[in-house]
Design an enzyme around this catalytic site. Structure first.
Site: not given
Ligand code: APR
Length: 317
Positions: A85, A123, A178
């Protein structure tokens, strides 16, 4: 006795740090795999890490590779492949790219390490675990997502800082998705058996909860990339429980059917981890707001899975 084998897919920050923790704990031989363009990085990190052996006193063969044949016979495969990210990006922004990556990685795992337990770290986690499940076709006990181990560690750390006690004495429980989606269970959080509510005022506990929720974002803002020490540590904690058949209770993204009324999705719940992978989901009693937050979290996981199956209909069935 045969040594255990842990393969880590993605030799970036999280992957290399998983290899580091696994080697330092002497969990077994470690394979660090990346794409062919980055095979030098995987090989260089593997050699560098292997040379810590004489200092840290671990015996482990560490292999850097881009060849999936090298993961054959793995007991555990940790999937960290994907883009991390960047500042301002939500985990969900990553979905399209990382589903493609995790799908192709999972197909290779199915072929070359068909008996392994897979721990997904990439993710957005809840979507990636689903992708790995569908693309490997593995039974649900051998597919897990790492989220709760990290989220609970963050929560315990912030509580210990606030209380001024050892992190070892703080035990906490949380459920759900999460990060932002986690469901902290303050009622089940204690310090050496003392309910945390007797040691901290509620506003301080809430501040720790909030900080744990955005703990990933806080690190992204500071470093310009996502966290890796603690995510890797959480993943290796899960791998250790499986390899050593410890029957540890660790919150993980695990497949739940009847449990918590989830109905066939991977959601963060406390699980018993042992040589069978995810051996049991532990159901705790939820009250009032805990139940509301859990339902919201489950509904967000369902939304994410819907996005994945709309983008990649082949993952729906
Ligand atoms: N197969 C193998 N490795 C891959 C593939 C693939 N198909 N695609 C990408 N990779 C590798 C990249 O080449 C890179 O080396 O995955 C690695 C990712 O490393 P980083 O960019 O350093 O990212 P990292 O911080 O490790 O995060 C990885 O874990 O916590 C999550 O959100 C995070 O999804 C991200 C993942």
């Amino acid at each position: 006795m045969r040594r255990a084998k842990i393969s880590v897919i993605g030799a970036g920050n999280v992957g290399a740090t998983c290899a580091h923790w696994a080697a330092a704990k002497e969990l077994g031989d470690v394979v660090l795999l990346d794409i062919p363009d980055k095979v030098g990085v995987a090989q260089g990190k593997a050699i560098d890490l292997a040379c810590c052996g004489p200092i840290e006193r671990f015996d482990a063969q560490i292999t850097g590779t881009s060849d999936y044949k090298d993961i054959a016979g793995s007991d555990v495969v940790i999937v960290t492949a994907g883009l991390p990210r960047k500042p301002g990006m939500s985990r969900d922004d990553l979905i399209q790219t990382n589903v493609k990556i995790v799908k192709s990685v999972s197909e290779q795992i199915r072929e070359y390490a068909p008996e392994s337990v897979v721990i997904v770290v990439s993710n957005p986690l809840d979507a990636m675990v689903y992708t790995a499940w569908k693309a490997t076709g593995f039974p649900t006990n051998r597919i897990l997502g790492q989220a709760g181990a990290l989220d609970v560690a963050r929560f315990r750390t912030f509580l210990a800082w606030e209380i001024g006690c050892s992190i070892e004495d703080v035990t906490a429980l949380l459920l759900g998705g999460h990060g932002d989606d986690m469901v902290p269970l303050v009622r089940y959080t204690s310090v050496h058996g003392i309910p945390v509510s007797q040691l901290l005022p509620m506003e301080k506990i809430t501040a720790c909860v909030e900080r744990a929720k955005v703990g990933g974002g806080e690190v992204v803002k500071l470093m310009g990339t996502s966290a890796y020490y603690a995510p890797a540590s959480g993943s290796v904690q899960m791998a250790e429980a499986i390899i050593k058949d410890k029957k540890r209770i660790i919150p993980c993204a695990a497949y739940c059917e009847k449990e918590y009324g989830i109905g066939g999705y991977f959601v963060g719940v406390p699980c018993v981890l042992g040589s069978g992978g995810m051996e049991k989901v532990i159901e705790v009693d939820l009250q009032g707001e805990e139940k509301t937050l859990m339902d919201e979290s489950i509904s967000h996981v369902k939304d994410l899975v819907r996005v994945v199956t709309e983008m990649f209909p082949e993952l729906a069935s």
